[in-house]
Design an enzyme around this catalytic site. Structure first.
Site, PDB file in Angstrom:
ATOM      1  N   ASN A   8     -24.067  82.502  80.320  1.00  0.00           N
ATOM      2  CA  ASN A   8     -23.337  81.365  80.813  1.00  0.00           C
ATOM      3  C   ASN A   8     -22.556  79.474  80.478  1.00  0.00           C
ATOM      4  O   ASN A   8     -22.666  79.295  80.517  1.00  0.00           O
ATOM      5  CB  ASN A   8     -24.264  80.399  81.845  1.00  0.00           C
ATOM      6  N   LYS A  12     -19.905  80.108  74.028  1.00  0.00           N
ATOM      7  CA  LYS A  12     -19.634  81.176  73.868  1.00  0.00           C
ATOM      8  C   LYS A  12     -18.265  81.715  74.259  1.00  0.00           C
ATOM      9  O   LYS A  12     -17.605  82.659  73.862  1.00  0.00           O
ATOM     10  CB  LYS A  12     -20.683  82.129  73.738  1.00  0.00           C
ATOM     11  N   ASP A  68     -26.496  87.523  71.722  1.00  0.00           N
ATOM     12  CA  ASP A  68     -27.467  87.200  70.685  1.00  0.00           C
ATOM     13  C   ASP A  68     -27.686  86.931  69.689  1.00  0.00           C
ATOM     14  O   ASP A  68     -26.853  87.758  68.414  1.00  0.00           O
ATOM     15  CB  ASP A  68     -29.114  87.860  70.909  1.00  0.00           C
ATOM     16  N   THR A  69     -27.481  85.624  68.821  1.00  0.00           N
ATOM     17  CA  THR A  69     -27.254  85.220  67.809  1.00  0.00           C
ATOM     18  C   THR A  69     -28.493  84.339  67.300  1.00  0.00           C
ATOM     19  O   THR A  69     -28.568  83.324  67.585  1.00  0.00           O
ATOM     20  CB  THR A  69     -25.649  84.091  67.829  1.00  0.00           C
ATOM     21  N   PHE A 148     -20.556  74.531  68.748  1.00  0.00           N
ATOM     22  CA  PHE A 148     -21.974  74.013  69.314  1.00  0.00           C
ATOM     23  C   PHE A 148     -22.967  74.410  67.986  1.00  0.00           C
ATOM     24  O   PHE A 148     -22.442  74.400  67.039  1.00  0.00           O
ATOM     25  CB  PHE A 148     -22.007  74.554  70.645  1.00  0.00           C
ATOM     26  N   GLY A 149     -24.805  74.073  68.503  1.00  0.00           N
ATOM     27  CA  GLY A 149     -25.663  74.495  67.961  1.00  0.00           C
ATOM     28  C   GLY A 149     -25.911  74.065  66.623  1.00  0.00           C
ATOM     29  O   GLY A 149     -25.992  72.270  66.463  1.00  0.00           O
ATOM     30  N   ASP A 151     -23.316  74.074  63.859  1.00  0.00           N
ATOM     31  CA  ASP A 151     -22.074  74.139  63.957  1.00  0.00           C
ATOM     32  C   ASP A 151     -22.102  72.706  62.508  1.00  0.00           C
ATOM     33  O   ASP A 151     -21.055  72.919  61.166  1.00  0.00           O
ATOM     34  CB  ASP A 151     -20.586  74.813  64.988  1.00  0.00           C
ATOM     35  N   LYS A 171     -12.382  78.434  62.119  1.00  0.00           N
ATOM     36  CA  LYS A 171     -13.922  79.473  61.969  1.00  0.00           C
ATOM     37  C   LYS A 171     -14.447  80.186  62.321  1.00  0.00           C
ATOM     38  O   LYS A 171     -14.460  81.558  62.067  1.00  0.00           O
ATOM     39  CB  LYS A 171     -14.986  78.361  64.176  1.00  0.00           C
ATOM     40  N   ARG A 177     -19.734  86.064  64.950  1.00  0.00           N
ATOM     41  CA  ARG A 177     -19.296  86.159  66.307  1.00  0.00           C
ATOM     42  C   ARG A 177     -18.519  87.288  67.096  1.00  0.00           C
ATOM     43  O   ARG A 177     -17.922  88.004  67.413  1.00  0.00           O
ATOM     44  CB  ARG A 177     -19.634  85.081  67.838  1.00  0.00           C
TER      45      ARG A 177
END
Length: 195
Positions: A8, A12, A68-69, A148-149, A151, A171, A177
């Site tokens: 969700n 991503k 999963d990252t 996000f995260g 970054d 990016k 990813r």
């Protein structure tokens, strides 16, 4: 071909959707009518990705994939790894995670790190996994407002800019990813010719 993407996370979805050919239609969990959060209880990205895709497949019976990252920092022996999203605690947000990482690395000269993505695809009841890695380093302070995260502090090898200072298109030239998704798409296109 229709695939449910077991997430969700709109960030991503925004990164992966443009990488898929028109012949592959992506459905989010919400579009598939699935509201539940899927646990990530394992100690490896591979096992967590597998858990998510298997749960969705068990609910829907449909072809699906998850990812999963993890951010793996050399000086921290691969941490935060599977705890990347929860590094500063179960309910921590991105800024808290970044602040903890920078605090832990404050006196560390070795800033090498990598993002690693593992995709778990379940196609016709069989699981396949694909990995993408982006090598880089952790900057000294956050910069930028894209992405996000982590970054704002992750600078990929081959660039002087962190991910948060890049457009999505920039990016994608480096993205872990994207590398994993490109492998997924290549596999799916070959499989589609067998159907």
């Amino acid at each position: 071909m229709e695939l449910i993407f077991a997430t969700n996370n709109l960030h991503k979805i925004a990164e992966i959707q443009p990488l898929l050919p028109a012949s592959i239609r992506l459905k989010t969990l919400k579009q598939a009518g699935i509201e539940q959060d899927i646990p990530e209880p394992h100690d490896s990205l591979e096992a967590n990705a597998s858990e998510k895709s298997k749960v969705i497949h068990s609910i829907t019976g449909a072809n699906c994939f998850s990812e999963d990252t993890g951010l793996e920092v050399v000086a921290l022996k691969g941490a935060p790894g599977v705890k990347t999203a929860r590094y500063a605690g179960e309910n921590a947000g991105p800024n808290e995670n970044i602040n903890k990482l920078l605090d832990v690395l404050r006196n560390e000269n070795d800033r090498r790190a990598r993002f690693r993505t593992v995709i778990s695809l379940i196609l016709n009841g069989k699981e396949f996994q694909f990995e993408g890695i982006c090598e880089g380093r952790i900057g000294d302070a956050p910069s930028g407002n894209q992405g996000f995260g982590y970054d704002p502090v992750f600078i990929p090898d081959g660039s002087d800019s962190c991910f948060a200072d890049m457009t999505l298109e920039e990016k994608q030239q480096f993205s872990h990813r994207r590398k994993a998704t490109d492998k997924l798409v290549g596999f799916l296109l070959v499989e589609a010719t067998k159907l």
